[in-house]
Write a protein that holds these residues in place. Structure first.
Motif, PDB file in Angstrom:
ATOM      1  N   ILE A  93       0.762  -1.187  -0.025  1.00 26.39           N
ATOM      2  CA  ILE A  93      -0.010  -0.037  -0.036  1.00 26.39           C
ATOM      3  C   ILE A  93       0.705   1.315  -0.017  1.00 26.39           C
ATOM      4  O   ILE A  93       0.679   2.477  -0.747  1.00 26.39           O
ATOM      5  N   SER A  94       1.977   1.269   0.668  1.00 28.89           N
ATOM      6  CA  SER A  94       2.668   2.539   0.986  1.00 28.89           C
ATOM      7  C   SER A  94       3.478   2.682  -0.450  1.00 28.89           C
ATOM      8  O   SER A  94       3.855   3.815  -0.976  1.00 28.89           O
ATOM      9  N   ARG A  95       3.849   1.518  -1.360  1.00 30.40           N
ATOM     10  CA  ARG A  95       4.548   1.798  -2.371  1.00 30.40           C
ATOM     11  C   ARG A  95       3.731   2.063  -3.690  1.00 30.40           C
ATOM     12  O   ARG A  95       3.841   3.182  -4.250  1.00 30.40           O
ATOM     13  N   HIS A 100       1.669   7.887  -6.267  1.00 33.48           N
ATOM     14  CA  HIS A 100       0.420   8.787  -6.592  1.00 33.48           C
ATOM     15  C   HIS A 100      -0.806   7.975  -6.620  1.00 33.48           C
ATOM     16  O   HIS A 100      -1.636   8.598  -7.227  1.00 33.48           O
ATOM     17  N   GLY A 101      -0.966   6.781  -6.162  1.00 29.21           N
ATOM     18  CA  GLY A 101      -2.238   6.031  -6.037  1.00 29.21           C
ATOM     19  C   GLY A 101      -2.410   5.015  -7.227  1.00 29.21           C
ATOM     20  O   GLY A 101      -3.329   4.430  -6.946  1.00 29.21           O
ATOM     21  N   ALA A 102      -1.665   4.924  -8.098  1.00 38.43           N
ATOM     22  CA  ALA A 102      -1.762   3.871  -9.293  1.00 38.43           C
ATOM     23  C   ALA A 102      -0.493   3.619  -9.796  1.00 38.43           C
ATOM     24  O   ALA A 102       0.389   4.490  -9.926  1.00 38.43           O
ATOM     25  N   VAL A 103      -0.285   2.191 -10.183  1.00 33.36           N
ATOM     26  CA  VAL A 103       0.913   1.889 -10.692  1.00 33.36           C
ATOM     27  C   VAL A 103       0.711   0.452 -11.416  1.00 33.36           C
ATOM     28  O   VAL A 103      -0.225  -0.177 -11.320  1.00 33.36           O
ATOM     29  N   ARG A 109       7.272  -5.256  -9.755  1.00 34.65           N
ATOM     30  CA  ARG A 109       8.552  -6.238  -9.934  1.00 34.65           C
ATOM     31  C   ARG A 109       8.025  -7.387  -8.359  1.00 34.65           C
ATOM     32  O   ARG A 109       8.997  -7.292  -7.739  1.00 34.65           O
ATOM     33  N   LEU A 110       7.008  -7.861  -8.355  1.00 35.90           N
ATOM     34  CA  LEU A 110       6.671  -8.361  -7.038  1.00 35.90           C
ATOM     35  C   LEU A 110       7.014  -9.829  -7.247  1.00 35.90           C
ATOM     36  O   LEU A 110       7.285 -10.382  -8.407  1.00 35.90           O
ATOM     37  N   GLU A 111       7.412 -10.492  -6.048  1.00 36.85           N
ATOM     38  CA  GLU A 111       7.870 -12.244  -6.169  1.00 36.85           C
ATOM     39  C   GLU A 111       6.349 -12.553  -5.832  1.00 36.85           C
ATOM     40  O   GLU A 111       5.285 -11.915  -5.810  1.00 36.85           O
ATOM     41  N   ARG A 112       6.297 -13.966  -6.021  1.00 39.41           N
ATOM     42  CA  ARG A 112       5.218 -14.767  -5.776  1.00 39.41           C
ATOM     43  C   ARG A 112       4.279 -14.510  -4.531  1.00 39.41           C
ATOM     44  O   ARG A 112       3.262 -14.541  -4.524  1.00 39.41           O
ATOM     45  N   SER A 204       7.846   8.067  -8.466  1.00 37.22           N
ATOM     46  CA  SER A 204       7.351   8.783  -7.148  1.00 37.22           C
ATOM     47  C   SER A 204       7.087  10.237  -7.651  1.00 37.22           C
ATOM     48  O   SER A 204       6.535  10.918  -6.754  1.00 37.22           O
ATOM     49  N   SER A 205       7.227  10.715  -9.068  1.00 41.38           N
ATOM     50  CA  SER A 205       7.038  11.968  -9.422  1.00 41.38           C
ATOM     51  C   SER A 205       5.349  11.888 -10.044  1.00 41.38           C
ATOM     52  O   SER A 205       5.095  10.837 -10.794  1.00 41.38           O
ATOM     53  N   PHE A 206       4.660  12.922 -10.188  1.00 38.01           N
ATOM     54  CA  PHE A 206       3.299  13.014 -10.778  1.00 38.01           C
ATOM     55  C   PHE A 206       3.429  12.882 -12.145  1.00 38.01           C
ATOM     56  O   PHE A 206       4.581  13.600 -13.227  1.00 38.01           O
ATOM     57  N   PRO A 207       2.601  11.979 -12.928  1.00 40.28           N
ATOM     58  CA  PRO A 207       3.026  11.766 -14.414  1.00 40.28           C
ATOM     59  C   PRO A 207       2.569  12.861 -15.261  1.00 40.28           C
ATOM     60  O   PRO A 207       1.424  12.923 -15.908  1.00 40.28           O
ATOM     61  N   VAL A 208       3.326  13.997 -15.376  1.00 42.33           N
ATOM     62  CA  VAL A 208       2.980  15.219 -16.194  1.00 42.33           C
ATOM     63  C   VAL A 208       4.323  15.285 -16.955  1.00 42.33           C
ATOM     64  O   VAL A 208       5.335  15.119 -16.668  1.00 42.33           O
ATOM     65  N   ALA A 209       3.903  15.795 -18.184  1.00 40.04           N
ATOM     66  CA  ALA A 209       4.764  16.370 -19.312  1.00 40.04           C
ATOM     67  C   ALA A 209       5.475  17.520 -18.874  1.00 40.04           C
ATOM     68  O   ALA A 209       5.078  18.396 -18.067  1.00 40.04           O
ATOM     69  N   PRO A 210       6.694  17.589 -19.224  1.00 43.77           N
ATOM     70  CA  PRO A 210       7.537  18.942 -18.836  1.00 43.77           C
ATOM     71  C   PRO A 210       6.698  20.104 -19.476  1.00 43.77           C
ATOM     72  O   PRO A 210       6.051  20.188 -20.337  1.00 43.77           O
TER      73      PRO A 210
END
Length: 373
Positions: A93-95, A100-103, A109-112, A204-210
């Motif tokens: 949950i922390s990751r 920013h709440g979605a990934v 890259r999770l293990e089983r 860790s950064s907001f997904p926004v264009a430069p």
């Protein structure tokens, strides 16, 4: 009646000698297609006599050609305690919250065991699955969610709002900058701008264009007023330069953006000035913005070299000090031979400024010559 016994090949001979307490056991294992055997040599202790300890390997297989019978040892999975499960859930949950709440699940890259924990979080409702392998918190920002689904970055009006740049109205449809060749079907009415060189932004950064790319996209796809208001504000605040924006306006498909960039100004101090300048220049009038006049300072707009157009927004011209200061400026401009006209924000937004300025210019055709004299 059998012939002489053949000598075993070198790969099956004992390299340590007959008197050595160790012996090499050669095991032939077949691959998936069972065509090419793979020879594996194991160094095992050598025991003589019929009594072999429990768990030893049958070394007679080397002489007989049979596969040695390797003893099997029971395997037990590690014991998973309850607090370990809770710690894994909180860490996941922390990751996702740090992203920013979605990934995308592949980016974690999770293990089983972690994947199983993730599925338990989805089943319990603490996480939500979305198309294309995206997991998100229930209260995730819709802009972040759409950007993660499309593997892209937010651009245009929503990106301008993220950078706290002024907009004439609230942003509507979300525009996403996506990698070329990975265009997906829109899920919530979003628009996609494909590009070959998508900037890399960490999770860790907001997904926004430069910012420079955001302004370049706005100049190409937004309405002219909206695009110029945002571009003027960014240039006036010195957050970008003409060269940085122009670097994203190359190619034949970006000709509209290059023409609009030439009409921007770094001297516009408010969206109201930008809109008035656009309207007056569209009417064919000679307009200069941010002109400095001695003893007065900068004026909003100067038309035809002698008509000063001042724009009074209620927010910045409602107090008593500003009211008195504006009247003092008007008297000094009149003394120097300028003509001053003032308009409110409603006059500019309704388009009345063009007709009123034309009437003033028509009523005083000799004012320019008087100003020059």
């Amino acid at each position: 009646g059998a012939g002489p016994r053949r000598r075993p090949p070198p790969c099956m001979q004992d390299p340590l000698g007959a008197d050595s307490p160790w012996r090499v056991s050669t095991v032939l294992t077949l691959g998936r297609r069972r065509r090419h055997p793979r020879i594996v040599s194991r160094l095992i202790p050598r025991f003589s006599g019929r009594g072999r300890p429990a768990g030893s390997v049958d070394v007679s297989a080397v002489d007989t050609g049979r596969y040695p019978q390797v003893p099997s040892f029971p395997w037990h999975p590690p014991l998973l305690l309850a607090h370990d499960v809770v710690m894994d859930a909180d860490a996941l949950i922390s990751r996702i919250s740090d992203a920013h709440g979605a990934v995308r699940q592949a980016d974690l890259r999770l293990e089983r065991a972690q994947r199983r924990c993730l599925q338990r979080l989805v089943d319990s409702g603490r996480l939500t699955r979305h198309p294309h392998g995206v997991v998100a918190l229930p209260d995730v920002d819709r802009r972040v969610l759409i950007a993660r689904i499309h593997r892209g970055l937010v651009t245009c009006e929503h990106a301008a709002a993220y950078y706290r740049l002024p907009l004439p109205s609230s942003p509507k449809a979300l525009h996403v900058l996506t990698p070329q060749g990975h265009k997906l079907e829109p899920l919530w009415g979003e628009r996609q701008h494909e590009t070959r060189n998508l900037p890399v932004v960490p999770l860790s950064s907001f997904p926004v264009a430069p910012l420079a790319r955001c302004i370049a996209d706005l100049l190409c796809c937004a309405q002219e007023w909206t695009a110029l208001v945002v571009a003027d504000a960014a240039l006036q605040q010195r957050r970008v330069t003409y060269e940085q924006v122009g670097a994203y306006l190359r190619g034949t498909r970006r000709a509209l953006g290059r023409r609009r960039l030439q009409r921007t100004s770094s001297r516009a101090r408010s969206p109201l000035e930008t809109l008035a300048r656009i309207q007056l220049r569209a009417a064919g009038l000679d307009v200069a913005d941010g002109v400095g006049i001695g003893g007065v300072g900068e004026v909003d707009l100067l038309v035809a070299g002698w008509l000063v157009v001042e724009l009074d927004g209620y927010e910045y011209h409602s107090d008593m000090w500003t009211f008195d200061h504006d009247r003092a400026r008007d008297r000094e401009l009149t003394r120097q031979g300028y003509t001053v006209v003032r308009f409110t924000a409603n006059n500019v937004r309704s388009g009345r400024i063009v007709d009123d300025v034309r009437r003033v210019l028509t009523a005083h055709p000799s004012a320019a010559m008087v100003r020059m004299a």
